[in-house]
Design an enzyme around this catalytic site. Structure first.
Site, PDB file in Angstrom:
ATOM      1  N   LYS A  78       0.852  -1.197   0.000  1.00  0.00           N
ATOM      2  CA  LYS A  78       0.000   0.000   0.000  1.00  0.00           C
ATOM      3  C   LYS A  78       0.881   1.238   0.000  1.00  0.00           C
ATOM      4  CE  LYS A  78      -3.870   1.985   2.626  1.00  0.00           C
ATOM      5  NZ  LYS A  78      -4.776   1.793   3.776  1.00  0.00           N
ATOM      6  N   SER A 153      -9.674   1.575   2.835  1.00  0.00           N
ATOM      7  CA  SER A 153      -8.895   2.391   1.932  1.00  0.00           C
ATOM      8  C   SER A 153      -7.876   1.597   1.104  1.00  0.00           C
ATOM      9  CB  SER A 153      -8.158   3.486   2.701  1.00  0.00           C
ATOM     10  OG  SER A 153      -7.239   2.917   3.615  1.00  0.00           O
ATOM     11  N   SER A 177      -9.470  -0.730   6.865  1.00  0.00           N
ATOM     12  CA  SER A 177      -8.900  -0.634   5.516  1.00  0.00           C
ATOM     13  C   SER A 177      -8.285  -1.900   4.961  1.00  0.00           C
ATOM     14  CB  SER A 177      -7.873   0.489   5.466  1.00  0.00           C
ATOM     15  OG  SER A 177      -8.549   1.707   5.430  1.00  0.00           O
TER      16      SER A 177
HETATM   17  N1  GLN Z   1     -12.894   3.955   6.316  1.00  0.00           N
HETATM   18  C1  GLN Z   1     -11.899   4.240   7.312  1.00  0.00           C
HETATM   19  C2  GLN Z   1     -11.631   5.724   7.332  1.00  0.00           C
HETATM   20  O1  GLN Z   1     -11.862   6.350   6.334  1.00  0.00           O
HETATM   21  C3  GLN Z   1     -10.674   3.458   6.963  1.00  0.00           C
HETATM   22  C4  GLN Z   1      -9.432   3.919   7.608  1.00  0.00           C
HETATM   23  C5  GLN Z   1      -8.299   2.964   7.514  1.00  0.00           C
HETATM   24  O2  GLN Z   1      -8.439   1.837   7.979  1.00  0.00           O
HETATM   25  N2  GLN Z   1      -7.190   3.402   6.990  1.00  0.00           N
HETATM   26  O3  GLN Z   1     -11.198   6.266   8.308  1.00  0.00           O
END
Ligand code: GLN
Length: 483
Positions: A78, A153, A177
């Site tokens: 990532k 994400s 995420s």
């Molecule tokens: N949907 C979560 C957010 O937007 C995901 C965050 C993450 O795990 N990086 O905060």
């Protein structure tokens, strides 16, 4: 090698020299060339360097040197995780030219074991999002249906593993995420407990929740990867000093006699009925394997989204303060310092990042801190206690990973709140700092559904054990998109 081979199969084939590491790199490189244009899962690839590292591995193997079980395996990372000499954008324009000079600890450990970085995965900028539409390098598409999101994400990582564009991925999970894309793309993903893996060298999002974990074809593959990356790191003061079990041995143990907590709050009206049916079917499989289902309650679950979306923007906004176009990253030159800051940040961040900065700065400001941040911290403690009490009675807790299947691109674009609600089942484990695995457990309308298996803090072997036995008994994880 067959398409969609597990890491375990690649490992066997490499060890017996049925395939070489260079061939492994070429296999994934060809697939990336052919399939990535449809999906946009990679922001950057680094095939030449991977191929030359692969040639070294092959030479060592021919020379009879003893190599690890992941030597020669190509993987993707990532783009919020630093990899020496390969740019790391965080999927935001402000870091478009940022090239880290060192590897994050997790990547260094994998590289030391001979695994090969083949590229950097697209994601929501700095991990902010649930659909991978908040990337300044374009949205990622779901390999099962390119009109749908891959989840976020870490959508690039989920899509890349699901489309067999790498053997596994290393991603980050602050509030779902890893699990959300694993669920939407039909692959396995582990959010490790807070402190299990070093976060040194990953771009901080919400430092009290961030965790680094793998996305792979199977729970067994995740166990193999975790063995290499987990454990204390003197460079990360929050990494836990705790013994590591032998994960691959632990996951072989039967699940018969173990107790699965089924929280009523995870099966409420918010859950789509077809998803409920698929998840209940998975729970039934565990009964057949000899585990028992225990109804439980996690009473503060309904406060999790509100708590998360106060605390996380607060931490986001402070962590992002360092990105100002002065110290590193892309600078938009302007007449004076103030306008240099504002122009660099205005052009460097997408809207969702700006929303977090505004929310967090507001909630932390004088007069509001007690009403928002402090209160949310207190509720976070209550959420954690719910899990502590539940784990006194059961070994793991199961529920859906997401309330529905992957939605259409753009469906939540104008409604941030609706997007946040997608995280209803993933953020409680993040706030509690426990571990949670998502494994594919069926399909609704041709799209994959994820089963979430949560385990006590630093007990990753338990969700992995359930996931592994589930995958021995079912074949959802061996069904792949037609690409
Ligand atoms: N949907 C979560 C957010 O937007 C995901 C965050 C993450 O795990 N990086 O905060």
């Amino acid at each position: 090698m067959n398409s969609y081979s597990s890491l375990a199969s690649w490992s066997d084939a490499l060890t017996t020299r049925a395939v070489s590491a260079v061939e492994a790199v070429d296999y994934f490189s060809d697939r990336i060339t052919k399939i990535n244009p449809q999906l946009n899962a990679y922001i950057t690839t680094d095939i030449d360097r991977a191929r030359s590292a692969a040639a070294d591995i092959d030479r060592q193997r021919v020379a009879g040197e003893s190599l690890s079980n992941i030597a020669g395996i190509p993987f993707g990372v990532k783009d919020v995780i630093d990899t020496s000499g390969i740019r790391a954008t965080g999927a935001a324009a402000i870091l478009d030219n940022f090239e880290p000079t060192f590897d994050s600890t997790v990547i260094a450990r994998l590289k030391n074991a001979g695994a090969l970085v083949i590229g950097k995965h697209n994601c929501d900028a700095f991990g902010h999002g649930s659909s991978n539409e908040h990337s300044m390098y374009g949205a990622v598409k779901n390999p099962w249906d390119v009109s749908r999101v891959p989840g976020g994400s870490s959508g690039g990582s989920g899509a890349a593993v699901a489309a067999d564009l790498c053997s596994f991925a290393i991603a980050e999970d602050t509030g779902g995420s890893v699990r959300a894309p694993a669920s939407f793309c039909g692959v396995s993903g582990l959010k490790v407990s807070y402190g299990r893996n070093s976060r040194y060298g990953s771009m901080p999002m919400a430092s009290s929740l961030d965790s680094i974990g793998p996305i792979a074809q199977t729970a067994e593959d995740i166990a193999i990867i975790l063995q290499h990356i987990a454990g204390h790191d003197p460079l990360d003061a929050t990494s836990a000093i705790a013994a590591l079990p032998d994960y691959r041995t632990e996951i072989q143990k039967s699940v018969a006699g173990l107790k699965i907590g089924v929280p009523e709050e995870y099966f409420s009206a918010h859950l789509q009925p077809q998803i409920r049916a698929v998840v209940e079917n998975a729970l039934h499989t565990f009964e057949e394997l000899g585990a028992s289902l225990v109804p439980i309650s996690l009473p503060h679950t309904s406060y999790a989204i509100a708590t998360y979306y106060i605390l996380v923007p607060c931490e986001d906004s402070s962590n992002l303060a360092r990105l100002d176009g002065i110290r590193y990253g892309v600078r938009q030159k302007a007449a004076d310092l103030y306008h240099t800051y504002t122009a660099s940040r205005t052009q460097g961040f997408p809207d969702e990042v700006k929303r977090r900065i505004m929310l967090g700065t507001f909630a932390l400001s004088y007069g509001y801190y007690d009403a928002y941040y402090l209160k949310a911290q207190r509720v976070r403690t209550l959420i954690r206690r719910d899990f502590d009490e539940a784990f006194n009675k059961v070994d793991v807790i199961m529920g859906p990973s997401a309330p529905g299947i992957a939605f259409k691109l753009g469906a939540n674009a104008s409604d941030p709140l609706q997007m946040y609600l997608e995280d209803a089942y993933v953020v409680p484990a993040s706030l509690a700092g426990i571990c949670a695995l998502s494994v594919p457990c069926g399909f609704v309308d041709g799209m994959p559904v994820g089963l979430q298996i949560m385990g006590p803090r630093l007990k990753e072997e338990l969700p992995l054990r359930f996931g592994h036995h589930y995958q021995l008994a079912t074949s959802w994880h061996t069904t792949h998109p037609a690409l």
